[in-house]
Write an enzyme that holds these catalytic residues in place. Structure first.
Site, PDB file in Angstrom:
ATOM      1  CG  HIS A 156      -3.354  -3.483   4.163  1.00 23.53           C
ATOM      2  ND1 HIS A 156      -2.148  -2.866   4.731  1.00 23.53           N
ATOM      3  CD2 HIS A 156      -3.781  -2.646   3.589  1.00 23.53           C
ATOM      4  CE1 HIS A 156      -1.954  -1.583   4.139  1.00 23.53           C
ATOM      5  NE2 HIS A 156      -3.069  -1.475   3.481  1.00 23.53           N
ATOM      6  CB  CYS A 171      -1.122   0.068   1.160  1.00 26.10           C
ATOM      7  SG  CYS A 171      -2.270   1.166   0.974  1.00 26.10           S
TER       8      CYS A 171
HETATM    9  N1  GLN Z   1      -1.892   7.102   2.272  1.00 25.71           N
HETATM   10  C1  GLN Z   1      -2.335   6.051   1.278  1.00 25.71           C
HETATM   11  C2  GLN Z   1      -3.580   6.259   0.836  1.00 25.71           C
HETATM   12  O1  GLN Z   1      -4.655   6.342   1.382  1.00 25.71           O
HETATM   13  C3  GLN Z   1      -1.812   4.612   1.959  1.00 25.71           C
HETATM   14  C4  GLN Z   1      -2.965   3.966   2.814  1.00 25.71           C
HETATM   15  C5  GLN Z   1      -2.339   2.723   3.236  1.00 25.71           C
HETATM   16  O2  GLN Z   1      -1.087   2.432   3.216  1.00 25.71           O
HETATM   17  N2  GLN Z   1      -3.167   1.855   3.724  1.00 25.71           N
HETATM   18  O3  GLN Z   1      -3.934   5.793  -0.400  1.00 25.71           O
END
Ligand code: GLN
Length: 253
Positions: free
Chosen positions: A196, A95
């Site tokens: 995740h 992510c």
């Molecule tokens: N900040 C990023 C987004 O919202 C990554 C979020 C995350 O790692 N879950 O797109």
């Protein structure tokens, strides 16, 4: 005893929804086979890590705020990281880390967080911060000649564009952007994904792909012709039962 060395980047800032579990799964599946997995952590302010010393580099997800804080530090290692990618070090990026390896991340307010520019994709958040890709996701992945369903959980506002080699085809969920057909970015030695879950606990075949890749790379460094290895099979009855239950639940037939 064989050893695999893993570098965990920013464990205190980049760890969402159990991303650390990916390392635990790698460790467990290595230990079962008498392979030692050594984990070093790098946090902001530490001495520069020597990327050449590692077989795997792992970084998890993080919110825009954390990404902003650490991107300046990460970019200091741009050259080292590019060299590590080119030399075949395995990178598992989840992510927020996935986003930071691209050209840039444009936040909700239009602010630009510069990326490492290791890969050509880029990410832009929706101007409405409530518009996020959230939920369970299943993709179809072809890896090392095998096809498998990859299960995970996504929660991102960022919409990633310009991916030429995606990780999976979306069966359920969004993917790189809202209602996308594709998810993540893949190269032989790079899995960058929004999943995740943690990714590897729900998808042990992906964990084994990474372990096998690292061992083969080690052998081939010394003997270019030694080719492929076979990993000892583990009893994944329990894991497969869990997967079946999740797949039955998420994929409405
Ligand atoms: N900040 C990023 C987004 O919202 C990554 C979020 C995350 O790692 N879950 O797109």
């Amino acid at each position: 005893m064989q050893e695999i060395k893993l570098l965990y980047l920013y464990p205190d800032m980049m760890e969402l929804y159990g991303d650390f579990g990916n390392i635990q799964v790698l460790k467990y599946r290595c230990n079962q086979r008498n392979i030692k997995l050594t984990v070093d952590e790098y946090i902001l302010g530490d001495n520069p890590p020597d990327f050449k010393n590692y077989d795997i580099v792992f970084a998890g997800g993080g919110a825009d705020n954390e990404q902003t804080i650490l991107s300046e530090d990460l970019i200091k290692y741009k050259k080292d990281i590019k060299e590590a990618v080119e030399s075949g070090t395995f990178f598992l990026l989840i992510c927020g880390a996935y986003q930071l390896f691209g050209k840039y991340y444009k936040g909700v307010e239009g602010n630009i967080i510069p990326g490492l520019e290791v890969f050509d994709y880029y990410t832009e958040a929706q101007p409405d911060r409530n518009k996020r890709c959230i939920g369970n996701i299943v993709t179809k992945v072809t890896i090392d000649g095998m096809e498998t369903e990859v299960i995970g959980f996504e929660n991102h506002g960022g919409q990633t564009l310009g991916v030429d080699t995606p990780f999976g085809k979306v069966i359920v969920g969004n993917g790189n952007k809202f209602e996308d057909k594709e998810e993540g970015f893949f190269r032989k030695n790079v899995i960058a994904t929004y999943l995740h879950g943690p990714l590897l606990s729900k998808n042990p075949k992906i964990a084994d792909y990474i372990i096998k890749y690292c061992l083969e790379r080690k052998i081939n460094k010394y003997d270019k012709n030694s080719g492929k290895i076979e990993l000892e099979k583990l009893d994944d009855t329990f894991e497969e039962k869990c997967r079946k239950q999740l797949l039955d639940k998420f994929i409405k037939k």
